[in-house]
Design an enzyme around this catalytic site. Structure first.
Site, PDB file in Angstrom:
ATOM      1  N   SER A  67       1.657   0.152   8.291  1.00 32.55           N
ATOM      2  CA  SER A  67       1.271  -0.420   9.063  1.00 32.55           C
ATOM      3  C   SER A  67       1.850  -0.868  10.163  1.00 32.55           C
ATOM      4  CB  SER A  67      -0.292  -1.478   8.540  1.00 32.55           C
ATOM      5  OG  SER A  67      -1.276  -0.690   8.443  1.00 32.55           O
ATOM      6  N   LYS A  70       1.148   1.069  13.254  1.00 28.40           N
ATOM      7  CA  LYS A  70       0.495  -0.298  14.112  1.00 28.40           C
ATOM      8  C   LYS A  70       1.222  -0.039  15.393  1.00 28.40           C
ATOM      9  CE  LYS A  70      -3.354   0.067  10.622  1.00 28.40           C
ATOM     10  NZ  LYS A  70      -3.653   0.033   9.359  1.00 28.40           N
ATOM     11  N   TYR A 194      -2.390   9.873  12.062  1.00 24.45           N
ATOM     12  CA  TYR A 194      -2.264   8.496  12.052  1.00 24.45           C
ATOM     13  C   TYR A 194      -1.836   8.480  10.504  1.00 24.45           C
ATOM     14  CZ  TYR A 194      -3.751   4.185   9.222  1.00 24.45           C
ATOM     15  OH  TYR A 194      -3.359   3.003   8.906  1.00 24.45           O
ATOM     16  N   TYR A 246      -3.180  -8.763   8.273  1.00 26.63           N
ATOM     17  CA  TYR A 246      -4.726  -8.414   8.246  1.00 26.63           C
ATOM     18  C   TYR A 246      -5.351  -9.683   7.948  1.00 26.63           C
ATOM     19  CZ  TYR A 246      -3.109  -4.456   6.959  1.00 26.63           C
ATOM     20  OH  TYR A 246      -2.353  -3.195   7.086  1.00 26.63           O
ATOM     21  N   VAL A 264       1.601  -1.625   3.896  1.00 26.69           N
ATOM     22  CA  VAL A 264       1.388  -1.948   2.192  1.00 26.69           C
ATOM     23  C   VAL A 264       2.772  -0.976   1.457  1.00 26.69           C
ATOM     24  CG1 VAL A 264      -1.204  -1.501   1.605  1.00 26.69           C
ATOM     25  CG2 VAL A 264       0.222   0.402   2.235  1.00 26.69           C
TER      26      VAL A 264
HETATM   27  N1  GLU Z   1      -1.665   3.949   5.851  1.00 25.57           N
HETATM   28  C1  GLU Z   1      -1.882   2.849   4.943  1.00 25.57           C
HETATM   29  C2  GLU Z   1      -3.623   2.508   5.051  1.00 25.57           C
HETATM   30  O1  GLU Z   1      -4.246   3.049   6.094  1.00 25.57           O
HETATM   31  C3  GLU Z   1      -1.867   1.484   5.772  1.00 25.57           C
HETATM   32  C4  GLU Z   1      -2.072   0.373   5.192  1.00 25.57           C
HETATM   33  C5  GLU Z   1      -1.243  -0.345   5.867  1.00 25.57           C
HETATM   34  O2  GLU Z   1      -0.325  -0.564   5.799  1.00 25.57           O
HETATM   35  O3  GLU Z   1      -2.019  -2.190   5.640  1.00 25.57           O
HETATM   36  O4  GLU Z   1      -4.222   2.753   4.335  1.00 25.57           O
END
Ligand code: GLU
Length: 310
Positions: A67, A70, A194, A246, A264
Site C-alpha cells: 500500500s 498508493k 492495482y 488506516y 502489509v
Molecule cells: N495489496 C494489499 C491489499 O489490497 C495492500 C494492503 C496494504 O498494504 O495495506 O490487500
C-alpha cells in the site's frame, strides 16, 4: 538552523534497539506469497534533502511495498486530474480497516480517502483512463524507477499473481465502486493494475530515495527535477499523516509525528518535511496491519533526531 544529526550512528542505534523486538507481529498471510517472508527482517534507510544516506540492517533487501504504492499513484493521479480527483474520493481518515466495505455502502461509493483500498482503486482507475492495463503498469513502474533513480526497481510477478488469486475483497470493493458509478475502467483491468502496483518490490534505500520529493516541496532535491507542485506535496503529506496507517493513523501521529504510509509487506515510508525521507521494513504486522517493529523504529528515530513535525 538545528544541528545536523549523526545519522550513521543513529540508524545503527535504532537497529540495535530493535533487536529484542524482531519477529514480533504477524506476517500478512492473506496474500500467500507474503506469508513466506521471514518476520525477523529489519531494515532502515534515510536519504536527506542534502544528499546524505544512512542505512542499516536489511536496508538493501527487496520487499513488497504494497500500500505504500498508493502514495505514488496518488501523486500521478493528482497531476493528471488536479482537484477533480476530490469529486471521486474523500480526504478524511476512515477509522476503518484498510479493506473495509461497510463505509463504502454508507457513503454511496465515495471512498473516505485515497490511501485505503477503495480509494486507491478509484485512483488507479483514473490512471487507467486513456490507456490499457499494461501501459498503466509500465507507467507506474517507470515512475518508481525514475524517483528511486534506479532501473532495477521492478514488480514481483509472483506477488501480483498471488494477490490476484486471493484478492476477493478488493474485487468486491471494485464491483461496489462500479455499482455506484465511481469506477469507469474494466474491473479486471483496474484490479490488475492495482495488484501490480502493490507488488512493486523495493529496498528501504530505494523507497526512501523515491519518497524524497515529498520532503522537498515536490522537487527531487538531488537531481532538481520537479515531480509535483508544492501545493500537492503539502496535501499528500497531510493525507499520509491523517490516513496513512488506516485505523491506527492517530496512534502513528501520536507516537511518530511524521507523515507516513504503511504497507502489509511490513514497509513504512515516512517523511520529515524539509529534512529527509525514511523507509523502514519489518514484516510482522500489528492488529491494524502496520509493521510492528517498523513503527517502533520510527518512534525511536524521531526521539533521537527530534524530527517530529509537532
Ligand atoms: N495489496 C494489499 C491489499 O489490497 C495492500 C494492503 C496494504 O498494504 O495495506 O490487500
Amino acid at each position: 538552523m538545528d544541528q545536523v544529526p549523526d545519522l550513521a550512528s543513529i540508524v545503527t542505534t535504532v537497529c540495535q534497539d530493535m533487536e529484542t523486538h524482531l519477529g514480533r507481529g504477524r506476517v500478512a498471510d492473506y496474500i500467500p506469497a507474503l506469508a513466506r517472508v521471514d518476520p525477523r527482517h529489519f531494515g532502515i534507510a534515510i536519504v536527506t534533502c542534502d544528499g546524505r544516506i544512512a542505512a542499516a540492517g536489511d536496508a538493501d533487501l527487496t520487499f513488497s511495498i504494497q500500500s505504500i504504492s498508493k502514495v505514488f499513484t496518488l501523486t500521478l493521479a493528482l497531476d493528471k486530474l488536479g482537484a477533480d480527483l476530490w469529486d471521486r474520493v474523500g480526504r478524511e481518515p476512515s477509522g476503518s480497516r484498510f479493506n473495509s466495505i461497510v463505509q463504502l455502502e454508507q457513503e454511496k461509493g465515495i471512498p473516505r480517502n485515497p490511501l485505503i483500498n477503495a480509494g486507491a482503486l478509484v485512483v488507479t482507475d483514473t490512471l487507467l483512463e486513456g490507456g490499457d492495463a499494461s501501459e498503466t503498469i509500465a507507467k507506474i513502474a517507470d515512475f518508481m524507477q525514475r524517483l528511486a533513480d534506479d532501473d532495477s526497481v521492478s514488480i514481483d510477478a509472483e506477488v501480483a499473481q498471488s494477490e490476484a488469486e486471493t484478492g476477493f475483497r478488493n474485487a468486491s470493493l471494485a464491483n461496489f465502486l462500479r455499482g455506484f458509478g465511481n469506477l469507469k475502467g474494466p474491473i479486471d483491468d483496474v484490479l490488475r493494475v492495482y495488484f501490480n502496483q502493490c507488488a512493486l518490490s523495493m529496498t528501504c534505500r530505494q523507497l526512501a530515495r523515491a519518497g524524497l520529493f515529498l520532503a522537498n516541496n515536490g522537487v527531487d532535491p538531488l537531481n532538481h527535477t520537479r515531480v509535483t507542485t508544492a501545493g500537492r506535496t503539502r496535501r499528500i503529506n497531510a493525507l499520509m499523516m491523517t490516513c496513512g496507517h488506516y485505523d491506527a493513523s492517530g496512534d502513528f501521529a501520536f507516537r511518530v509525528g511524521l507523515p507516513g504510509k504503511s504497507g502489509v509487506g511490513g514497509g513504512i515510508l515516512a517523511i520529515a518535511p524539509g529534512r529527509a525521507a525514511i523507509a523502514v521494513w519489518s514484516p510482522g504486522l500489528n492488529a491494524a496491519g502496520n509493521s510492528y517493529v517498523g513503527a517502533l523504529a520510527l518512534e525511536r528515530l524521531v526521539s533521537l533526531t527530534g524530527w517530529s513535525v509537532f
